[in-house]
Design a protein around this motif. Sequence first.
Motif, mmCIF file in Angstrom:
data_model
loop_
_atom_site.group_PDB
_atom_site.id
_atom_site.type_symbol
_atom_site.label_atom_id
_atom_site.label_comp_id
_atom_site.label_asym_id
_atom_site.label_seq_id
_atom_site.Cartn_x
_atom_site.Cartn_y
_atom_site.Cartn_z
ATOM 1 N N ALA A 10 7.360 9.462 11.174
ATOM 2 C CA ALA A 10 8.026 9.180 12.449
ATOM 3 C C ALA A 10 8.827 7.882 12.400
ATOM 4 C CB ALA A 10 7.004 9.115 13.579
ATOM 5 N N VAL A 11 8.409 6.946 11.545
ATOM 6 C CA VAL A 11 9.097 5.651 11.517
ATOM 7 C C VAL A 11 10.002 5.465 10.305
ATOM 8 C CG1 VAL A 11 7.380 4.481 12.933
ATOM 9 C CG2 VAL A 11 7.156 4.425 10.467
ATOM 10 N N LEU A 12 9.745 6.198 9.216
ATOM 11 C CA LEU A 12 10.550 6.042 8.003
ATOM 12 C C LEU A 12 11.002 7.385 7.448
ATOM 13 C CD1 LEU A 12 8.419 3.377 6.078
ATOM 14 C CD2 LEU A 12 10.601 2.987 7.216
ATOM 15 N N ARG A 13 12.146 7.351 6.786
ATOM 16 C CA ARG A 13 12.649 8.507 6.035
ATOM 17 C C ARG A 13 12.571 8.130 4.564
ATOM 18 N NH1 ARG A 13 17.828 8.996 4.138
ATOM 19 N NH2 ARG A 13 18.517 7.361 5.555
ATOM 20 N N TYR A 14 12.040 9.029 3.750
ATOM 21 C CA TYR A 14 11.885 8.777 2.318
ATOM 22 C C TYR A 14 12.828 9.670 1.543
ATOM 23 C CZ TYR A 14 9.703 8.815 -2.324
ATOM 24 O OH TYR A 14 9.468 8.746 -3.676
ATOM 25 N N GLU A 15 13.555 9.095 0.594
ATOM 26 C CA GLU A 15 14.437 9.867 -0.280
ATOM 27 C C GLU A 15 13.783 9.988 -1.651
ATOM 28 O OE1 GLU A 15 18.321 8.152 -0.394
ATOM 29 O OE2 GLU A 15 18.773 8.780 1.661
ATOM 30 N N LYS A 16 13.381 11.206 -2.011
ATOM 31 C CA LYS A 16 12.675 11.449 -3.276
ATOM 32 C C LYS A 16 13.524 11.076 -4.491
ATOM 33 C CE LYS A 16 10.001 15.330 -1.510
ATOM 34 N NZ LYS A 16 9.705 16.751 -1.638
ATOM 35 N N GLU A 17 14.825 11.319 -4.406
ATOM 36 C CA GLU A 17 15.707 11.082 -5.555
ATOM 37 C C GLU A 17 15.825 9.601 -5.884
ATOM 38 O OE1 GLU A 17 16.892 12.722 -2.709
ATOM 39 O OE2 GLU A 17 16.163 14.631 -3.456
ATOM 40 N N SER A 18 15.860 8.748 -4.857
ATOM 41 C CA SER A 18 16.028 7.313 -5.080
ATOM 42 C C SER A 18 14.712 6.546 -4.981
ATOM 43 C CB SER A 18 17.011 6.732 -4.065
ATOM 44 O OG SER A 18 16.459 6.775 -2.752
ATOM 45 N N ARG A 59 2.623 3.602 -2.567
ATOM 46 C CA ARG A 59 1.509 4.295 -1.918
ATOM 47 C C ARG A 59 2.001 5.053 -0.688
ATOM 48 N NH1 ARG A 59 -3.232 3.311 -4.074
ATOM 49 N NH2 ARG A 59 -4.434 3.735 -2.197
ATOM 50 N N LEU A 60 2.983 4.481 0.015
ATOM 51 C CA LEU A 60 3.577 5.184 1.161
ATOM 52 C C LEU A 60 4.339 6.430 0.696
ATOM 53 C CD1 LEU A 60 4.931 2.248 3.364
ATOM 54 C CD2 LEU A 60 2.901 3.663 3.784
ATOM 55 N N ALA A 61 5.003 6.334 -0.446
ATOM 56 C CA ALA A 61 5.735 7.492 -0.980
ATOM 57 C C ALA A 61 4.764 8.639 -1.257
ATOM 58 C CB ALA A 61 6.480 7.109 -2.258
ATOM 59 N N TRP A 62 3.619 8.310 -1.822
ATOM 60 C CA TRP A 62 2.600 9.330 -2.107
ATOM 61 C C TRP A 62 2.137 9.971 -0.801
ATOM 62 C CZ3 TRP A 62 1.142 10.922 -6.900
ATOM 63 C CH2 TRP A 62 0.043 11.763 -6.984
ATOM 64 N N LEU A 63 1.813 9.146 0.182
ATOM 65 C CA LEU A 63 1.356 9.646 1.479
ATOM 66 C C LEU A 63 2.432 10.503 2.133
ATOM 67 C CD1 LEU A 63 -0.680 9.659 3.852
ATOM 68 C CD2 LEU A 63 0.421 7.542 4.640
ATOM 69 N N TYR A 64 3.683 10.060 2.068
ATOM 70 C CA TYR A 64 4.796 10.770 2.689
ATOM 71 C C TYR A 64 4.951 12.175 2.103
ATOM 72 C CZ TYR A 64 9.405 11.172 4.912
ATOM 73 O OH TYR A 64 10.463 11.546 5.695
ATOM 74 N N VAL A 65 4.894 12.275 0.780
ATOM 75 C CA VAL A 65 5.134 13.550 0.099
ATOM 76 C C VAL A 65 3.881 14.428 0.064
ATOM 77 C CG1 VAL A 65 5.754 14.607 -2.110
ATOM 78 C CG2 VAL A 65 7.018 12.615 -1.278
ATOM 79 N N LYS A 66 2.748 13.851 -0.284
ATOM 80 C CA LYS A 66 1.510 14.626 -0.466
ATOM 81 C C LYS A 66 0.720 14.817 0.827
ATOM 82 C CE LYS A 66 1.947 14.389 -5.043
ATOM 83 N NZ LYS A 66 2.151 15.484 -5.936
ATOM 84 N N GLY A 67 0.945 13.932 1.809
ATOM 85 C CA GLY A 67 0.239 14.035 3.080
ATOM 86 C C GLY A 67 -1.125 13.383 3.099
ATOM 87 N N VAL A 68 -1.548 12.823 1.972
ATOM 88 C CA VAL A 68 -2.839 12.130 1.873
ATOM 89 C C VAL A 68 -2.643 10.857 1.048
ATOM 90 C CG1 VAL A 68 -4.264 14.211 2.056
ATOM 91 C CG2 VAL A 68 -3.504 13.432 -0.192
ATOM 92 N N TRP A 69 -3.532 9.906 1.284
ATOM 93 C CA TRP A 69 -3.517 8.690 0.471
ATOM 94 C C TRP A 69 -3.994 9.024 -0.939
ATOM 95 C CZ3 TRP A 69 -1.154 4.398 1.790
ATOM 96 C CH2 TRP A 69 -0.954 4.115 3.135
ATOM 97 N N PRO A 70 -3.497 8.316 -1.956
ATOM 98 C CA PRO A 70 -4.006 8.543 -3.310
ATOM 99 C C PRO A 70 -5.493 8.197 -3.376
ATOM 100 C CG PRO A 70 -2.541 6.646 -3.256
ATOM 101 C CD PRO A 70 -2.477 7.276 -1.909
ATOM 102 N N LYS A 71 -6.214 8.918 -4.242
ATOM 103 C CA LYS A 71 -7.659 8.710 -4.361
ATOM 104 C C LYS A 71 -7.992 7.370 -5.014
ATOM 105 C CE LYS A 71 -8.575 13.626 -4.835
ATOM 106 N NZ LYS A 71 -7.499 14.324 -5.513
ATOM 107 N N SER A 72 -7.176 6.958 -5.949
ATOM 108 C CA SER A 72 -7.429 5.709 -6.670
ATOM 109 C C SER A 72 -6.125 4.941 -6.788
ATOM 110 C CB SER A 72 -8.020 6.024 -8.050
ATOM 111 O OG SER A 72 -8.346 4.835 -8.738
#
Length: 162
Positions: A10-18, A59-72
């Motif tokens: 809702a607050v950020l847009r993530y560009e996977k390519e960059s 870590r935000l990129a992971w959450l944005y794409v995967k929908g969950v925080w990384p495990k480690s």
Amino acid sequence: MSITADRLRAVLRYEKESGQFYWIAPPWNHTNLIGQRAGCNATGYILIRIDGRKYKAHRLAWLYVKGVWPKSRLDHRDGQTTNNRIDNLREATPAQNCANSRRRSGKVIAKGVRRLPSGKFQARIRHENKLQTIGTFQTEDQAAQAYFARARAFYGEFARAA
């Protein structure tokens, strides 16, 4: 409390390519940031403040794409801590993350190698919290190759030669 994937989107847009984040809904007192790139490089990592809390952009990129925080931990495949493209990120154990680290700056000898007083070169590696001597070699290149071969055996794709 950590941000949720829905709040992040809702607050950020993530560009996977960059690997860059852009503000959709910046803090109320910074509305001029709409559409601007988010974050700053203050520690070698891109940090982004959302709702009064700082987060590392990878870590935000992971959450944005995967929908969950990384495990480690998250590892940057190419070793560039500001390259937050999702295809450059992978989950890693602390040992794997360390194996993919670069040689400290200012060092002139290969990673995992030290010069002995005799003029020969010794290859060593840390595995399962134990320092292991791989062997002693006539040249730095031979020792570096031995280190990298052992690193590949222990850490697979996470091994880095330099």
